[in-house]
Scaffold this motif. Structure first.
Motif, PDB file in Angstrom:
ATOM      1  N   HIS A 143       0.861  -1.179   0.000  1.00  0.00           N
ATOM      2  CA  HIS A 143       0.000   0.000   0.000  1.00  0.00           C
ATOM      3  C   HIS A 143       0.904   1.238   0.000  1.00  0.00           C
ATOM      4  N   SER A 144       0.311   2.411   0.056  1.00  0.00           N
ATOM      5  CA  SER A 144       1.100   3.642   0.138  1.00  0.00           C
ATOM      6  C   SER A 144       0.355   4.647   0.998  1.00  0.00           C
ATOM      7  N   PHE A 145       1.023   5.154   2.022  1.00  0.00           N
ATOM      8  CA  PHE A 145       0.434   6.076   2.994  1.00  0.00           C
ATOM      9  C   PHE A 145       0.662   7.497   2.507  1.00  0.00           C
ATOM     10  N   TRP A 146      -0.436   8.181   2.155  1.00  0.00           N
ATOM     11  CA  TRP A 146      -0.341   9.525   1.568  1.00  0.00           C
ATOM     12  C   TRP A 146      -1.363  10.441   2.217  1.00  0.00           C
ATOM     13  N   VAL A 147      -0.862  11.409   2.973  1.00  0.00           N
ATOM     14  CA  VAL A 147      -1.696  12.504   3.470  1.00  0.00           C
ATOM     15  C   VAL A 147      -1.463  13.674   2.520  1.00  0.00           C
ATOM     16  N   VAL A 148      -2.465  14.046   1.766  1.00  0.00           N
ATOM     17  CA  VAL A 148      -2.289  14.940   0.624  1.00  0.00           C
ATOM     18  C   VAL A 148      -1.571  16.249   0.989  1.00  0.00           C
ATOM     19  N   PRO A 149      -2.024  17.024   1.999  1.00  0.00           N
ATOM     20  CA  PRO A 149      -1.337  18.291   2.281  1.00  0.00           C
ATOM     21  C   PRO A 149      -0.009  18.134   3.019  1.00  0.00           C
ATOM     22  N   PHE A 150       0.391  16.890   3.359  1.00  0.00           N
ATOM     23  CA  PHE A 150       1.742  16.674   3.886  1.00  0.00           C
ATOM     24  C   PHE A 150       2.766  16.753   2.753  1.00  0.00           C
ATOM     25  N   LEU A 151       2.300  16.653   1.498  1.00  0.00           N
ATOM     26  CA  LEU A 151       3.137  16.685   0.291  1.00  0.00           C
ATOM     27  C   LEU A 151       4.138  15.526   0.262  1.00  0.00           C
ATOM     28  N   MET A 152       3.844  14.468   0.981  1.00  0.00           N
ATOM     29  CA  MET A 152       4.776  13.352   1.056  1.00  0.00           C
ATOM     30  C   MET A 152       4.005  12.057   1.227  1.00  0.00           C
ATOM     31  N   LYS A 153       4.492  11.006   0.620  1.00  0.00           N
ATOM     32  CA  LYS A 153       3.897   9.685   0.794  1.00  0.00           C
ATOM     33  C   LYS A 153       5.009   8.652   0.821  1.00  0.00           C
ATOM     34  N   GLN A 154       4.688   7.484   1.395  1.00  0.00           N
ATOM     35  CA  GLN A 154       5.688   6.425   1.459  1.00  0.00           C
ATOM     36  C   GLN A 154       4.995   5.074   1.384  1.00  0.00           C
ATOM     37  N   ASP A 155       5.656   4.123   0.750  1.00  0.00           N
ATOM     38  CA  ASP A 155       5.065   2.801   0.565  1.00  0.00           C
ATOM     39  C   ASP A 155       4.968   2.041   1.875  1.00  0.00           C
ATOM     40  N   VAL A 156       3.900   1.235   1.985  1.00  0.00           N
ATOM     41  CA  VAL A 156       3.666   0.354   3.128  1.00  0.00           C
ATOM     42  C   VAL A 156       3.838  -1.066   2.592  1.00  0.00           C
ATOM     43  N   ILE A 157       4.956  -1.708   2.937  1.00  0.00           N
ATOM     44  CA  ILE A 157       5.385  -2.929   2.259  1.00  0.00           C
ATOM     45  C   ILE A 157       5.377  -4.104   3.237  1.00  0.00           C
ATOM     46  N   PRO A 158       4.755  -5.222   2.871  1.00  0.00           N
ATOM     47  CA  PRO A 158       4.803  -6.408   3.742  1.00  0.00           C
ATOM     48  C   PRO A 158       6.230  -6.939   3.853  1.00  0.00           C
ATOM     49  N   GLY A 159       6.659  -7.238   5.080  1.00  0.00           N
ATOM     50  CA  GLY A 159       8.002  -7.759   5.287  1.00  0.00           C
ATOM     51  C   GLY A 159       9.091  -6.723   5.298  1.00  0.00           C
ATOM     52  N   HIS A 160       8.722  -5.447   5.154  1.00  0.00           N
ATOM     53  CA  HIS A 160       9.698  -4.354   5.167  1.00  0.00           C
ATOM     54  C   HIS A 160       9.058  -3.155   5.850  1.00  0.00           C
ATOM     55  N   THR A 161       9.740  -2.575   6.821  1.00  0.00           N
ATOM     56  CA  THR A 161       9.169  -1.471   7.606  1.00  0.00           C
ATOM     57  C   THR A 161       9.755  -0.137   7.156  1.00  0.00           C
ATOM     58  N   ASN A 162       8.904   0.762   6.691  1.00  0.00           N
ATOM     59  CA  ASN A 162       9.312   2.117   6.350  1.00  0.00           C
ATOM     60  C   ASN A 162       8.909   3.072   7.462  1.00  0.00           C
ATOM     61  N   SER A 163       9.524   4.257   7.462  1.00  0.00           N
ATOM     62  CA  SER A 163       9.188   5.240   8.495  1.00  0.00           C
ATOM     63  C   SER A 163       9.585   6.635   8.035  1.00  0.00           C
ATOM     64  N   PHE A 164       8.899   7.626   8.541  1.00  0.00           N
ATOM     65  CA  PHE A 164       9.275   9.024   8.357  1.00  0.00           C
ATOM     66  C   PHE A 164       8.625   9.847   9.454  1.00  0.00           C
ATOM     67  N   GLU A 165       9.053  11.093   9.603  1.00  0.00           N
ATOM     68  CA  GLU A 165       8.560  11.954  10.678  1.00  0.00           C
ATOM     69  C   GLU A 165       8.068  13.279  10.110  1.00  0.00           C
ATOM     70  N   VAL A 166       7.019  13.807  10.713  1.00  0.00           N
ATOM     71  CA  VAL A 166       6.501  15.124  10.358  1.00  0.00           C
ATOM     72  C   VAL A 166       6.111  15.866  11.625  1.00  0.00           C
ATOM     73  N   THR A 167       6.036  17.180  11.497  1.00  0.00           N
ATOM     74  CA  THR A 167       5.552  18.033  12.584  1.00  0.00           C
ATOM     75  C   THR A 167       4.390  18.860  12.053  1.00  0.00           C
ATOM     76  N   PRO A 168       3.158  18.460  12.322  1.00  0.00           N
ATOM     77  CA  PRO A 168       2.008  19.244  11.837  1.00  0.00           C
ATOM     78  C   PRO A 168       2.017  20.650  12.454  1.00  0.00           C
ATOM     79  N   ASN A 169       1.714  21.658  11.638  1.00  0.00           N
ATOM     80  CA  ASN A 169       1.711  23.034  12.150  1.00  0.00           C
ATOM     81  C   ASN A 169       0.414  23.783  11.840  1.00  0.00           C
ATOM     82  N   LYS A 170      -0.618  23.047  11.462  1.00  0.00           N
ATOM     83  CA  LYS A 170      -1.909  23.682  11.183  1.00  0.00           C
ATOM     84  C   LYS A 170      -3.024  22.744  11.608  1.00  0.00           C
ATOM     85  N   GLU A 171      -3.946  23.254  12.434  1.00  0.00           N
ATOM     86  CA  GLU A 171      -5.068  22.427  12.868  1.00  0.00           C
ATOM     87  C   GLU A 171      -6.108  22.308  11.756  1.00  0.00           C
ATOM     88  N   GLY A 172      -6.802  21.188  11.764  1.00  0.00           N
ATOM     89  CA  GLY A 172      -7.831  20.944  10.752  1.00  0.00           C
ATOM     90  C   GLY A 172      -7.930  19.462  10.445  1.00  0.00           C
TER      91      GLY A 172
END
Length: 319
Positions: free
Chosen positions: A227-256
């Motif tokens: 699969h692929s995890f995509w939050v549209v206004p984060f402007l970033m997405k990353q694959d969700v892969i069985p048997g392989h763990t991906n990761s990234f970090e964000v700091t949200p700065n706008k409520e909504g």
């Protein structure tokens, strides 16, 4: 009819159609719904994280490079069309140039420079965006499965007993991530189905809550396919892969409340793998975790397929 007369008659319909073509182009440009404030983002949504402007800047720079290249190519084409047309009075073949080494070197060097510059900025920004802090403020295990999402909040929630570092449900997550888990993180979870809807907006999919102004690490695991995890206004997405763990970090700065989706074709109901992200104050976020605990949503849902031996060997060799 003379050849010259034939040429003039063939050009007249083109001259009549030119205003129509220009008008159609103007309509296409102005009918996109974008305002002058939207134009500098070149189709990207307004970023809602501290990391978003870096991605937007890379996107804008790529467009600038492409536009400069386009202007050069279009200019050379128009110059050739205007100044090297076949003469109506002279029919001899023009001088043919072969093996012009300076020109051929230019054709080779300029594309290499363009690609090298784009590669440098992409590699620089990618290394910054994928860098992980030693101890993130919050960790969320995002679980992808056909056809929805689960969210494990790896947190020390008052009244919830357990330990994420030894939880069987999180056994698929590599130890290097577990080392950064908070102590005594009993945790809570949210799990969805394609029919789940956000109670406030009515948008389909489960809702992931995040605190404003605090760094969140996403640990991405899958139960079945990619699969692929995509939050549209984060402007970033990353694959969700069985048997392989991906990761990234964000700091949200706008409520909504913002829209998210699976960006990888994962099967027949791929289009229904939607979710929402609700960014709130840290106090409201902590209260939400307590509310999940009161509902009995304590502990964790299974993270997914365990890491493969090949992936374990790769990580061991890179450490």
């Amino acid at each position: 009819m003379s050849p010259n007369g034939s040429d003039r008659s063939s050009r007249r319909p083109m001259r009549r159609k030119l205003p129509q073509v220009l008008t159609a182009g103007l309509i296409l440009v102005t009918a996109t719904g974008c305002t002058y404030k939207d134009f500098p983002r070149l189709g990207m949504p307004t970023p809602v994280t501290e990391e978003g402007p870096r991605i937007l800047s890379l996107w804008q720079g790529s467009w600038a490079a492409a536009l400069a290249t386009g202007v050069l190519v279009w200019g050379l084409i128009l110059w050739s069309v205007i100044f090297h047309r076949r003469s109506r009075t002279k029919i001899e073949v023009p001088t043919q140039t072969r093996y012009n080494m300076p020109l051929e070197a230019l054709y080779t060097v300029v594309p290499l420079i363009i690609v090298s510059v784009l590669f440098y900025f992409t590699a620089r920004d990618e290394s910054k965006l994928l860098k992980l802090d030693d101890k993130p403020a919050h960790t969320v295990n995002v679980v992808g499965y056909q056809w929805s999402w689960g969210f494990n909040y790896v947190e020390d929630v008052p009244g919830v007993k357990g330990d994420a570092k030894t939880s069987k449900e999180l056994s698929a997550i590599p130890q290097r991530f577990k080392d950064d888990f908070p102590a005594n993180a009993g945790g809570v979870y949210e799990v969805g189905t394609p029919g789940t809807r956000n109670p406030q907006t009515g948008n389909p999919g489960p809702t992931l809550w995040l605190p404003k102004g605090e760094k969140v690490r996403f640990v991405l695991t899958s139960r079945d396919v990619i699969h692929s995890f995509w939050v549209v206004p984060f402007l970033m997405k990353q694959d969700v892969i069985p048997g392989h763990t991906n990761s990234f970090e964000v700091t949200p700065n706008k409520e909504g409340t913002f829209l998210g989706k699976c960006a990888e074709l994962c099967g027949v109901d791929h289009s229904r793998m939607l979710f929402n992200v609700k960014v709130v104050s840290p106090e409201r976020y902590e209260q939400h975790l307590k509310d999940l605990a009161k509902k009995g949503q304590t502990g964790y849902v299974p993270a997914g397929i365990a890491q493969t031996e090949h992936e374990k060997n790769r990580e061991t060799n890179n450490l």
